[in-house]
Design an enzyme around this catalytic site. Structure first.
Site, PDB file in Angstrom:
ATOM      1  N   LYS A 255     -24.984 -15.955  16.767  1.00  0.00           N
ATOM      2  CA  LYS A 255     -26.421 -15.863  16.777  1.00  0.00           C
ATOM      3  C   LYS A 255     -26.979 -16.749  15.581  1.00  0.00           C
ATOM      4  O   LYS A 255     -27.942 -17.015  15.362  1.00  0.00           O
ATOM      5  CB  LYS A 255     -26.951 -14.276  16.486  1.00  0.00           C
ATOM      6  CG  LYS A 255     -26.835 -13.545  17.817  1.00  0.00           C
ATOM      7  CD  LYS A 255     -27.261 -12.193  17.753  1.00  0.00           C
ATOM      8  CE  LYS A 255     -27.053 -11.199  19.026  1.00  0.00           C
ATOM      9  NZ  LYS A 255     -27.549  -9.813  18.887  1.00  0.00           N
ATOM     10  N   ARG A 256     -26.042 -16.638  14.085  1.00  0.00           N
ATOM     11  CA  ARG A 256     -26.364 -17.311  13.379  1.00  0.00           C
ATOM     12  C   ARG A 256     -26.305 -18.923  13.202  1.00  0.00           C
ATOM     13  O   ARG A 256     -27.203 -19.664  12.711  1.00  0.00           O
ATOM     14  CB  ARG A 256     -25.306 -17.034  12.109  1.00  0.00           C
ATOM     15  CG  ARG A 256     -25.289 -15.706  11.648  1.00  0.00           C
ATOM     16  CD  ARG A 256     -24.414 -15.465  10.351  1.00  0.00           C
ATOM     17  NE  ARG A 256     -22.852 -15.947  10.791  1.00  0.00           N
ATOM     18  CZ  ARG A 256     -22.211 -15.031  11.137  1.00  0.00           C
ATOM     19  NH1 ARG A 256     -22.390 -13.780  11.593  1.00  0.00           N
ATOM     20  NH2 ARG A 256     -20.775 -15.424  11.700  1.00  0.00           N
TER      21      ARG A 256
END
Length: 484
Positions: A255-256
């Site tokens: 997700k980063r």
């Protein structure tokens, strides 16, 4: 074989990750390619990870991507409920777990946290926790006494310590594991909710799922699933495990990274059709060289047997290229509707947005590209006069100054600032000077744009910015060249 039925069974934990979207897409394509059904099931048994509004995100994403389910929480196909917490409330999981207890394939476990914590051991330098089947050996009377006394319990699968378990995956082939490597996994947790693994097996069987599509991170759990199917005496579904998706550094797409979810990509200016097309090719290649497919075309050509075992790299550059191809092919009215918010944010001086949109349509890959392409229409940027020198056009600072000074009174006298009229005026000057078009058009475009690359030529730019601004910018160009 009976009619194919696949399912997408997401947990409502936030935005839809690209990996989950691919699972949904592949499950949809496998079913539809064979004229089968695609089902939606919401797996919300992990209560701690639930995110408010996430179910709505699931519905919205499936609808926008065209992955329309044939049955689900909102479309009863006769095997509901389609939400696991509702299924749990009906008692289905506890009922099936007790069936396994009666068969000797599962047992009550009353061990507390302290005892479980003492069962850690080191294997290959890693500390793991392996349950020692302590409660399997309790007598029926001991079990009944503890249940009557309200002692907290879980229900565990009774996995044999000896022998092997083999399961078949359509992509990875036959995989065999020693049963000694399989622990007695928990089926029903102490809060009464089933574990993900157990609920999956019960639901897939009772809902008639023939093909299970999921990420290859579940390969290691598959022997446990098979043991459950065997314990119940049920037919094992066809397993199709999809390869891992990595970023360009070959790390798992997290997700980063900023573009791991469908909604991230939409916010970055990508088209849904391009995202679906791109995701379909993450780990599976249709025959031939074509890479642009509509969803309807994907249904026809998709063959899961062409999936790769190797990790699929999320190539952001390729996605942008693909998105650009979709934008080029878009109907202009639809393109303008989508581009308009970006144009309105960038251009505030009454510029003709339709004409600007026509200029940029074939030059962008994502919609935010519009900002850098059109900013000079709003304000002339600071620029280096080295831009006036162009070897191919045979221009330099001196020739450019001469051209701009010659043209200034002509353009001041010009009333019609339409592209065609301006172009004819400049061509007349070109003919009079006996030079090539670029000798004149290059310095004019440089002066009115202040940019090396523009989405339009000199006279198209002048039409957009108008007479007053065009003259002001040419005067500025003359001033810069004279000062140099």
């Amino acid at each position: 074989m009976s009619k194919i039925k696949t399912r997408f069974a997401p947990s409502p934990t936030g935005r839809m990750h690209v990996g989950n979207l691919r699972t949904a897409l592949y499950a949809y394509l496998i079913a539809k390619h064979e004229g089968g059904d695609f089902m939606l099931r919401i797996e919300d048994t992990d209560q701690e990870r639930l995110v408010e509004g996430a179910v709505d995100i699931i519905y919205r994403t499936l609808e926008k991507t065209g992955l329309i389910h044939d049955e689900g929480p909102d479309k009863d196909g006769g095997v509901g409920p389609y939400v696991q917490s509702e299924r749990q409330a009906s008692g289905i999981y506890l009922e099936y777990a007790k069936m396994l207890i009666e068969k000797g394939e599962a047992y009550y476990c009353f061990c507390d946290k302290e005892r479980l914590a003492s069962l850690t051991c080191e294997v290959g330098g890693k500390e793991i926790n392996v349950y020692d089947k302590h409660c399997l050996h309790l007598s029926k009377e001991e079990v009944e006494a503890k249940l009557a006394a309200g002692v907290p319990y879980v229900i565990r699968q009774n996995t044999p310590n000896e022998g092997t378990t083999t399961f078949h995956d359509e992509i990875y082939g036959d995989i065999t594991v020693d049963n000694s490597e399989l622990d007695d996994m928990i089926l029903i947790k102490s809060d009464g909710f089933p574990t993900y693994n157990f609920a999956n097996v019960v639901d897939d069987h009772t809902m008639g799922i023939t093909h299970v599509v999921r990420g290859n991170e579940y390969l290691s759990s598959s022997p446990k699933y098979n043991r459950l199917y065997d314990a119940f005496g049920w037919e094992v579904p066809v397993y199709i495990h999809c390869p891992l998706i990595t970023d360009e550094e070959h790390h798992k797409l997290s997700k980063r990274c900023g573009h791991s979810s469908y909604e991230d990509l939409i916010e970055q200016g990508f088209l849904t059709e391009a995202i679906v097309n791109f995701v379909a090719l993450l780990g599976c290649s249709p025959e031939g060289d074509n890479e642009i497919f509509s969803l309807e075309e994907l249904v026809k050509v998709f063959d899961y047997r062409r999936m790769s075992k190797s990790p699929a790299v999320f190539d952001y550059t390729k996605l942008k290229w693909m998105n650009g191809e979709y934008i080029k092919a878009m109907d202009f009215d639809k393109f303008f509707e989508m581009a308009k918010p970006y144009l309105e944010k960038a251009l505030t001086k009454g510029q003709d947005l339709v004409k600007v949109a026509e200029m940029v349509k074939t030059r962008i890959e994502v919609f935010p590209d519009i900002y850098d392409l059109v900013d000079f229409f709003e304000t002339l940027p600071e620029y280096d006069i080295a831009m006036y020198t162009h070897k191919k056009m045979k221009t330099n600072a001196q020739t450019s100054l001469e051209v701009l000074k010659d043209l200034l009174p002509i353009l001041e006298a010009q009333e019609d600032y339409s592209n065609d009229a301006l172009y004819q005026t400049l061509l007349a000057y070109v003919a009079e000077k006996g030079v090539k078009n670029g000798y004149v058009l290059w310095p004019v475009r440089t002066a009115v744009s202040g940019k090396q690359m523009t989405p339009a030529g000199a006279t198209e730019i002048m039409e957009i910015i108008g007479k007053e601004e065009s003259i002001a910018r040419i005067r500025k160009g003359i001033e810069l060249l004279e000062n140099a």
